[in-house]
Structures are given as C-alpha cells and as structure tokens.
Design an enzyme around this catalytic site. Structure first.
Site, short mmCIF file in Angstrom:
data_model
loop_
_atom_site.label_atom_id
_atom_site.label_comp_id
_atom_site.label_asym_id
_atom_site.label_seq_id
_atom_site.Cartn_x
_atom_site.Cartn_y
_atom_site.Cartn_z
N ASP A 67 4.94 7.23 -5.17
CA ASP A 67 4.66 6.46 -6.38
C ASP A 67 4.26 7.35 -7.57
O ASP A 67 4.02 8.55 -7.41
CB ASP A 67 3.56 5.42 -6.11
CG ASP A 67 2.36 5.99 -5.35
OD1 ASP A 67 2.24 7.22 -5.26
OD2 ASP A 67 1.55 5.20 -4.86
N ASP A 138 -7.64 -2.11 -1.03
CA ASP A 138 -7.14 -3.47 -0.79
C ASP A 138 -5.99 -3.47 0.23
O ASP A 138 -5.27 -4.45 0.36
CB ASP A 138 -6.69 -4.11 -2.11
CG ASP A 138 -5.57 -3.33 -2.80
OD1 ASP A 138 -5.06 -2.34 -2.21
OD2 ASP A 138 -5.20 -3.70 -3.93
N HIS A 140 -3.34 -1.43 0.25
CA HIS A 140 -2.02 -1.05 -0.22
C HIS A 140 -1.55 0.28 0.38
O HIS A 140 -2.35 1.15 0.71
CB HIS A 140 -1.92 -1.05 -1.76
CG HIS A 140 -2.68 0.01 -2.47
ND1 HIS A 140 -3.48 -0.25 -3.56
CD2 HIS A 140 -2.77 1.35 -2.29
CE1 HIS A 140 -4.02 0.87 -3.99
NE2 HIS A 140 -3.60 1.87 -3.24
N GLU A 145 0.65 -3.64 -3.75
CA GLU A 145 -0.57 -4.43 -3.79
C GLU A 145 -0.42 -5.69 -2.94
O GLU A 145 0.71 -6.05 -2.56
CB GLU A 145 -0.86 -4.81 -5.26
CG GLU A 145 -1.07 -3.62 -6.18
CD GLU A 145 -2.40 -2.89 -5.97
OE1 GLU A 145 -2.93 -2.89 -4.84
OE2 GLU A 145 -2.91 -2.31 -6.94
#
Ligand code: GLP
Length: 264
Positions: A67, A138, A140, A145
C-alpha cells in the site's frame, strides 16, 4: 494456519527473516510482497544483516508493497516508498527497478487504470511467492479497513478514524495524516502462494486473538487469512497473550521442530 510464538520482538523478526531467506535461496528470482509500519522493521534489519554478513543475494528478487498513502510523493518522509528505501532497499543489492510501491501521486482520474496495472504487473511476474503483512489496530491488512470485501482488489480506499489516529504518531500532527490510500485488496493478498503475518506488543493482543481464533469476517480483514492454505502467524509473547490455544500452538511448534515437518 501455523502460529509461532516467540519470546520477544527480536526473535519474532529473526523467525520471519529465516522464512524469507529460505525462499530467496530456493528461488533466487522470487517475488516478495512487503509491508510497512513499525512491525516489519526488525525483519528488514535482519535481512540487511543477512545480506551484509552472509551474502544473501537480492539481485534477482522482485518486490511489491501492499500500500501507499494517497497524496504523498515518493520522497515524502512518511511515504511508504521512502520507508522501504531507508529501511531496506538502500542497504541490500536489490535493483530499484524491481521494487514496486503503489504511486501515491497518480491523478485521481487515472486511479482505476493504475490499480489494474499494478495487479497486472504482479500477474506478469508469476504472482507473489511470499507476502508479509502486519495487522492494524482495527484488524486491517494492507489498508483493507473493516468492511473490505473478501474479493477486493487493488484500489483507492478511505482510512478509518482509528487508523488515522494510530498512524498519527509518525506525523507532526493528526491533520497531516492522509485520508486516503491505495492498497492491494484482500483478494489480491489471498492470491499470494504463502503469507506471513507478524504482530508484536500487548496493544495487538486483542485483535490478533480475534483474527486467529474468531469467526472469519470482513469486519476484521486479517481473519480471512484463515481461508489461506499456507499462512504462518509469528507473534511475540505479548501479542499472543490473549490467545486461547496458546499452549497448543507452542506444542505444535515444538512438534514441528522434532519431526521436521510443517504442520499446517
Ligand atoms: C499501517 C499499514 C499496515 C500495517 C499497520 C500496522 O496501517 N498500512 O500495513 O500493518 O500500519 O502498523 P504497525 O506495524 O506500526 O503497528
């Protein structure tokens, strides 16, 4: 799914580096999927050491990063391209042309085309042999997400408030954290032939337990790794502290060592 629990961060990083090294030695033109964040820094340090002291050769290795923040140029100190250069690429004999990090500056109208091209590049070199991932607070992986489709591909995503807060520690102020990113999709990641997930520290313990021992859900992207046939989770003791089957995982690792077989 294979779970290895190591004493501390250093041991976790060394275990991961061993897996990467074995692959490079077996297949010199292998394709590595790489991650950023603080978690893999120790792995990269160990790979640099292996290059300098043991002559580990990266000259034919190809890499694709998961990413990049959208809007940051490659020379921005918080861009993932910059991170990879200073934490790994500048210290090993990899050809820069063989390293791929999504371009955070692609004009918005060309994003879809660009993301398809990134996926095509991965396919062209025969797919990713080994993908390294960390895990966000979270759940990810990459920047997928909660709610990311299990079939999602490389695309532009909006970052969650928690991710922006978590990652603000790297920026001067929270307002500087980009709100968008380009990330490989969950589906893209699952196509790698082998995956290792690294996590360390108490802060990750709860999400790690949910991802490994909880139900598979798009609300915790890392949980979909349970669907992959060849995943190794490498944790330090703190990150493993909330696992229910901790003793079992330790027993299985010991058994693996004894019989010399991977117990996936
Ligand atoms: C970012 C990256 C993820 C990484 C996560 C965890 O959000 N996009 O790939 O896994 O941070 O970061 P850290 O390793 O610093 O906890």
């Amino acid at each position: 799914m294979r779970v290895i629990i190591k004493k501390n961060y250093e041991e976790m990083s060394k275990e991961a580096a061993k897996i990467v090294k074995d692959l490079i030695q077996k297949k010199e033109n292998c394709v590595l999927g790489l991650a950023t964040g603080s978690t893999p820094v120790g792995l990269y340090k160990e790979l640099i050491r292996m290059h300098k002291e043991e002559g580990l050769d990266f000259s034919k290795v190809i890499t694709f990063n998961l990413d990049e923040y959208y809007g940051l140029s490659p020379d921005h100190p918080q861009s993932y391209r910059y991170f990879m250069d200073i934490n790994l690429f500048n210290h090993i004999n990899i050809k820069k042309d063989n390293t791929n990090v999504p371009d955070g500056k692609v004009p918005i109208e060309k994003i879809e085309q660009y993301c398809e091209w990134y996926e095509d590049m991965i396919k062209k070199v025969g797919g990713i042999d080994l993908q390294v991932v960390g895990i966000g607070g979270d759940g990810h992986i990459g920047f997928n997400e909660p709610g990311s489709s299990l079939n999602s591909r490389t695309r532009l995503v909006a970052l969650d408030e928690q991710t922006i807060k978590d990652n603000s520690r790297f920026f001067d102020k929270i307002e500087d954290v980009p709100r968008f990113a380009i990330t490989m999709g969950v589906g893209t990641i699952l196509e790698a032939k082998e995956i290792i997930l690294l996590a360390n520290g108490e802060k990750k313990a709860e999400i790690v337990a949910k991802a490994i021992e909880g139900p598979i859900t798009s609300q915790i992207s890392a949980s979909v790794l349970q669907l992959h046939p060849k995943v190794t989770i490498i944790l330090d003791e703190e990150a493993a502290s909330k696992l229910k089957r901790k003793e079992y995982y330790k027993f299985a690792s010991e058994a693996e060592k004894k019989i010399g077989l991977r117990l996936f």
